[in-house]
Write a protein that holds these residues in place. Structure first.
Motif, PDB file in Angstrom:
ATOM      1  N   GLU A  34      92.032  91.784  31.995  1.00  0.00           N
ATOM      2  CA  GLU A  34      93.254  92.554  32.282  1.00  0.00           C
ATOM      3  C   GLU A  34      94.343  91.761  32.996  1.00  0.00           C
ATOM      4  OE1 GLU A  34      92.848  96.331  34.108  1.00  0.00           O
ATOM      5  OE2 GLU A  34      91.349  97.002  32.660  1.00  0.00           O
ATOM      6  N   GLN A  35      93.956  90.659  33.638  1.00  0.00           N
ATOM      7  CA  GLN A  35      94.965  89.846  34.337  1.00  0.00           C
ATOM      8  C   GLN A  35      95.417  88.641  33.518  1.00  0.00           C
ATOM      9  OE1 GLN A  35      96.591  90.897  36.760  1.00  0.00           O
ATOM     10  NE2 GLN A  35      95.261  92.651  37.063  1.00  0.00           N
ATOM     11  N   SER A  36      94.867  88.500  32.303  1.00  0.00           N
ATOM     12  CA  SER A  36      95.303  87.341  31.515  1.00  0.00           C
ATOM     13  C   SER A  36      96.715  87.599  31.001  1.00  0.00           C
ATOM     14  CB  SER A  36      94.345  87.089  30.341  1.00  0.00           C
ATOM     15  OG  SER A  36      94.664  87.945  29.265  1.00  0.00           O
ATOM     16  N   TYR A  37      97.427  86.525  30.769  1.00  0.00           N
ATOM     17  CA  TYR A  37      98.798  86.677  30.287  1.00  0.00           C
ATOM     18  C   TYR A  37      98.838  87.107  28.824  1.00  0.00           C
ATOM     19  CZ  TYR A  37     100.446  84.755  34.712  1.00  0.00           C
ATOM     20  OH  TYR A  37     100.727  84.566  36.047  1.00  0.00           O
ATOM     21  N   ARG A  38      97.776  86.798  28.081  1.00  0.00           N
ATOM     22  CA  ARG A  38      97.666  87.308  26.704  1.00  0.00           C
ATOM     23  C   ARG A  38      97.595  88.842  26.743  1.00  0.00           C
ATOM     24  NH1 ARG A  38      98.749  87.198  21.569  1.00  0.00           N
ATOM     25  NH2 ARG A  38      98.219  85.002  21.394  1.00  0.00           N
ATOM     26  N   TYR A  39      96.785  89.354  27.648  1.00  0.00           N
ATOM     27  CA  TYR A  39      96.628  90.798  27.792  1.00  0.00           C
ATOM     28  C   TYR A  39      97.979  91.429  28.171  1.00  0.00           C
ATOM     29  CZ  TYR A  39      94.445  95.214  29.230  1.00  0.00           C
ATOM     30  OH  TYR A  39      94.092  96.541  29.347  1.00  0.00           O
ATOM     31  N   PHE A  40      98.661  90.792  29.110  1.00  0.00           N
ATOM     32  CA  PHE A  40      99.971  91.263  29.576  1.00  0.00           C
ATOM     33  C   PHE A  40     100.949  91.367  28.400  1.00  0.00           C
ATOM     34  CE2 PHE A  40     104.292  90.506  30.863  1.00  0.00           C
ATOM     35  CZ  PHE A  40     104.461  91.089  32.107  1.00  0.00           C
ATOM     36  N   MET A  41     100.999  90.299  27.589  1.00  0.00           N
ATOM     37  CA  MET A  41     101.971  90.289  26.488  1.00  0.00           C
ATOM     38  C   MET A  41     101.647  91.366  25.457  1.00  0.00           C
ATOM     39  SD  MET A  41     104.306  88.264  27.346  1.00  0.00           S
ATOM     40  CE  MET A  41     105.282  88.509  25.859  1.00  0.00           C
ATOM     41  N   ASN A  42     100.341  91.530  25.167  1.00  0.00           N
ATOM     42  CA  ASN A  42      99.953  92.580  24.221  1.00  0.00           C
ATOM     43  C   ASN A  42     100.381  93.940  24.762  1.00  0.00           C
ATOM     44  OD1 ASN A  42      98.771  90.660  22.614  1.00  0.00           O
ATOM     45  ND2 ASN A  42      96.672  91.122  23.240  1.00  0.00           N
ATOM     46  N   ARG A  43     100.110  94.136  26.041  1.00  0.00           N
ATOM     47  CA  ARG A  43     100.366  95.432  26.659  1.00  0.00           C
ATOM     48  C   ARG A  43     101.858  95.775  26.733  1.00  0.00           C
ATOM     49  NH1 ARG A  43      98.797  97.043  32.826  1.00  0.00           N
ATOM     50  NH2 ARG A  43      99.950  98.973  32.840  1.00  0.00           N
ATOM     51  N   TYR A  44     102.690  94.808  27.100  1.00  0.00           N
ATOM     52  CA  TYR A  44     104.109  95.125  27.310  1.00  0.00           C
ATOM     53  C   TYR A  44     104.996  94.873  26.095  1.00  0.00           C
ATOM     54  CZ  TYR A  44     103.075  95.923  32.178  1.00  0.00           C
ATOM     55  OH  TYR A  44     102.562  96.444  33.341  1.00  0.00           O
ATOM     56  N   LEU A  45     104.507  94.062  25.142  1.00  0.00           N
ATOM     57  CA  LEU A  45     105.399  93.756  24.026  1.00  0.00           C
ATOM     58  C   LEU A  45     104.699  93.727  22.663  1.00  0.00           C
ATOM     59  CD1 LEU A  45     108.376  93.035  23.384  1.00  0.00           C
ATOM     60  CD2 LEU A  45     107.746  90.630  23.586  1.00  0.00           C
ATOM     61  N   PHE A  46     103.770  92.812  22.494  1.00  0.00           N
ATOM     62  CA  PHE A  46     103.241  92.556  21.144  1.00  0.00           C
ATOM     63  C   PHE A  46     102.639  93.796  20.462  1.00  0.00           C
ATOM     64  CE2 PHE A  46     102.313  87.926  22.659  1.00  0.00           C
ATOM     65  CZ  PHE A  46     103.661  87.615  22.562  1.00  0.00           C
ATOM     66  N   ASP A  47     101.949  94.646  21.234  1.00  0.00           N
ATOM     67  CA  ASP A  47     101.313  95.819  20.626  1.00  0.00           C
ATOM     68  C   ASP A  47     102.326  96.862  20.164  1.00  0.00           C
ATOM     69  OD1 ASP A  47      98.848  94.766  21.032  1.00  0.00           O
ATOM     70  OD2 ASP A  47      98.265  96.082  22.689  1.00  0.00           O
ATOM     71  N   HIS A  48     103.578  96.716  20.542  1.00  0.00           N
ATOM     72  CA  HIS A  48     104.574  97.767  20.258  1.00  0.00           C
ATOM     73  C   HIS A  48     105.665  97.330  19.296  1.00  0.00           C
ATOM     74  CE1 HIS A  48     102.585  99.562  23.649  1.00  0.00           C
ATOM     75  NE2 HIS A  48     102.837  98.464  24.342  1.00  0.00           N
ATOM     76  N   ILE A  49     105.591  96.067  18.839  1.00  0.00           N
ATOM     77  CA  ILE A  49     106.595  95.577  17.884  1.00  0.00           C
ATOM     78  C   ILE A  49     105.859  95.035  16.655  1.00  0.00           C
ATOM     79  CG2 ILE A  49     108.372  95.101  19.635  1.00  0.00           C
ATOM     80  CD1 ILE A  49     107.567  92.134  19.550  1.00  0.00           C
ATOM     81  N   ASP A  50     106.618  94.607  15.646  1.00  0.00           N
ATOM     82  CA  ASP A  50     105.971  94.192  14.401  1.00  0.00           C
ATOM     83  C   ASP A  50     105.740  92.681  14.294  1.00  0.00           C
ATOM     84  OD1 ASP A  50     108.667  93.650  14.258  1.00  0.00           O
ATOM     85  OD2 ASP A  50     108.909  94.307  12.171  1.00  0.00           O
TER      86      ASP A  50
END
Ligand code: PGA
Length: 269
Positions: free
Chosen positions: A77-93
């Protein structure tokens, strides 16, 4: 160097997101550089909103993140990959395969880590370099995980975190022994090669670092001051983060006159 002083956090996010959106519309296959930390979260929210409401598409975009802890699993949960998925990548195409975050998985030895770093640089180069890089700034003046004293020629590499950074990060981890002591970070040299660097800062807590980065001497004691050497660096800061700038009035005057020129230009065409 361009200094944009915004009235608040929301305006910083709006300004940064519109710069990103403008580039993505003009060059759909552009290469974006992303940062983690609390500062860019509002900008990412806006980009998600633009994707959902205005059809802004990231389908052809590739991205590179500045850094990642080492060692850490990507699903931590503290990895930056997780952060990016959570705040951006999971919500865009954006295609997952086109998003790059340094691989922070535990490696066998230092040689294996070095290969990850060299490969990261190679991938950036193979895609033609980073068109637009978003940056945050630490209160000490660091950019990415380039701690004070980092060479301006540094490339992606393993960085040993300072006691202060480890203490700052410890609030996000359950146990002190879980806080990573290392990170893999793009170097200052890597950042200086991006075509456009946008540094975001908000809050009074960042005012000193911003003043040193923009108006202080160019020194590895303030890694962000390296941006004075960047061919196209834009600082987007709110009033609070601009609080210690000596030439604040001049930057505001410049901003207004440039806006007038832009609007006049539009009217004339
Ligand atoms: P912050 O971190 O956005 O959470 O303040 C910035 C940084 O340390 O680079």
């Amino acid at each position: 160097m361009q200094i944009v002083i915004c009235k608040d956090v929301a305006e910083v996010a709006k300004t940064a997101a519109s710069m990103v959106a403008k580039l993505v519309r003009a060059k759909p296959n552009c290469v974006l550089g992303f940062a983690t930390g609390s500062t860019p979260v509002e900008t990412y929210k806006r980009l998600v909103g633009m994707h959902k409401e205005e059809g802004l598409s990231f389908a052809k975009v590739c991205s590179f993140n500045l850094d990642e802890y080492y060692p850490i699993e990507p699903n931590h949960e503290q990895s930056y990959r997780y952060f990016m998925n959570r705040y951006l990548f999971d919500h865009i195409d954006i295609e997952e395969d086109c998003t790059n975050v340094p691989n922070g998985r535990k490696q066998r030895d230092l040689e294996a880590i070095k290969r990850i770093c060299v490969d990261y640089e190679y991938r950036i180069e193979k895609l033609g370099g980073i068109d637009l890089q978003i940056l945050g700034i630490g209160s000490t003046g660091h950019i990415a995980f380039n701690e004070l004293g980092s060479s301006f020629a540094s490339r992606t590499r393993l960085v040993v975190l300072t006691e202060r950074t480890i203490m700052d990060n410890s609030r996000f981890f359950d146990r002190m022994e879980d806080v990573p002591k290392y990170a893999i970070s793009m170097g200052i040299g890597t950042i200086l090669e991006t075509r456009h660097a946008i540094l975001l800062a908000t809050g009074r807590y960042k005012a000193e670092a911003i003043a040193r980065a923009i108006e202080g001497p160019i020194t590895s004691s303030c890694p962000a001051s390296a941006l004075q050497l960047h061919k196209r660096a834009t600082f987007i800061v709110d009033e609070a983060a601009a609080g210690a700038l000596e030439r604040k009035k001049y930057y505001q005057h410049t901003q207004k006159l440039l806006r007038d020129l832009e609007q006049g230009g539009k009217g004339a065409s």
